[in-house]
Structures are given as structure tokens and as C-alpha cells.
Design a protein around this motif. Sequence first.
Motif, PDB file in Angstrom:
ATOM      1  N   SER A 129      -3.425   7.605  11.821  1.00 48.76           N
ATOM      2  CA  SER A 129      -4.723   7.210  12.386  1.00 48.76           C
ATOM      3  C   SER A 129      -5.442   6.208  11.483  1.00 48.76           C
ATOM      4  N   ASP A 130      -5.146   6.228  10.167  1.00 46.03           N
ATOM      5  CA  ASP A 130      -5.737   5.246   9.246  1.00 46.03           C
ATOM      6  C   ASP A 130      -5.281   3.830   9.568  1.00 46.03           C
ATOM      7  N   THR A 182       3.930  11.442   4.482  1.00 45.43           N
ATOM      8  CA  THR A 182       2.502  11.505   4.801  1.00 45.43           C
ATOM      9  C   THR A 182       2.127  10.590   5.968  1.00 45.43           C
ATOM     10  N   ILE A 183       3.074   9.812   6.451  1.00 42.66           N
ATOM     11  CA  ILE A 183       2.753   8.862   7.524  1.00 42.66           C
ATOM     12  C   ILE A 183       2.228   9.565   8.783  1.00 42.66           C
ATOM     13  N   ILE A 227       2.039   4.650   0.956  1.00 44.60           N
ATOM     14  CA  ILE A 227       1.893   5.734   1.934  1.00 44.60           C
ATOM     15  C   ILE A 227       3.259   6.417   2.012  1.00 44.60           C
ATOM     16  N   ALA A 268       0.423  12.159   9.120  1.00 43.75           N
ATOM     17  CA  ALA A 268      -0.966  12.553   8.890  1.00 43.75           C
ATOM     18  C   ALA A 268      -1.887  11.348   8.727  1.00 43.75           C
ATOM     19  N   ARG A 269      -1.330  10.227   8.290  1.00 45.02           N
ATOM     20  CA  ARG A 269      -2.163   9.047   8.002  1.00 45.02           C
ATOM     21  C   ARG A 269      -2.064   7.951   9.050  1.00 45.02           C
ATOM     22  N   GLN A 298       0.865  -1.174   0.000  1.00 50.32           N
ATOM     23  CA  GLN A 298       0.000   0.000   0.000  1.00 50.32           C
ATOM     24  C   GLN A 298       0.905   1.227   0.000  1.00 50.32           C
TER      25      GLN A 298
END
Length: 100
Positions: A49-50, A43-44, A39, A46-47, A37
Motif C-alpha cells: 500500500s506504500d 515485507t512487500i 523493502i 505488508a508494504r 529503496q
Amino acid sequence: MDITPKQLKEKLDRGDDFVLIDVREPNEHEAFNVGGQLIPVNTIPARISDLEDKKDAEIVVYCRSGARSGMAQRFMQGNGFTNVRNLTGGMLAWQDEFEG
């Protein structure tokens, strides 16, 4: 804990249940990837929580050489992820091992 290209290939071949994350840039991912995937490392934060529901899952991160994925691994571990493995040598080592 790190993982070698050979160990990762064995996991993929067996169909093991784990999360595979490519932390490179989109153009690198498009040029060659092993199904992770995308990512990008920047950007980790910010992401993160995903991925919250994967905190105890086995996660393998990879990049070109292992440096960016090492940063991602340390960041994720610092945020409570318990089983993050970095692909030793990244896609360069993977291609040396299996494409060369």
C-alpha cells in the motif's frame, strides 16, 4: 519485462525517473547496493500500500541473483502494478559487469 545490469546503469547514469527497490535483507543492502529503496521481499505484501501511487510508474526490483526480485515482480504485477522490471542476474551480475 526484465532489465539487464547495463540497461539499469544507463538509466541511473541518465537520471531517468523510475522507482528502484532492493528486495534483499538489510545486511545485504548495507554490504553493497546501487541506491535502491530497501523493502525486503518478505515485507512487500505488508508494504504494497506504500507503493500504491506508483502502480503505473516504472519500477525496477533487484536482489542478489534475480530470484527474490522475480517473486516480488510477480506479486506486484498480480496487485495491479503495470511496469515492474526485474534486474537479470541481480547484484551478482551487476558486480560481474561493473566491479569485476
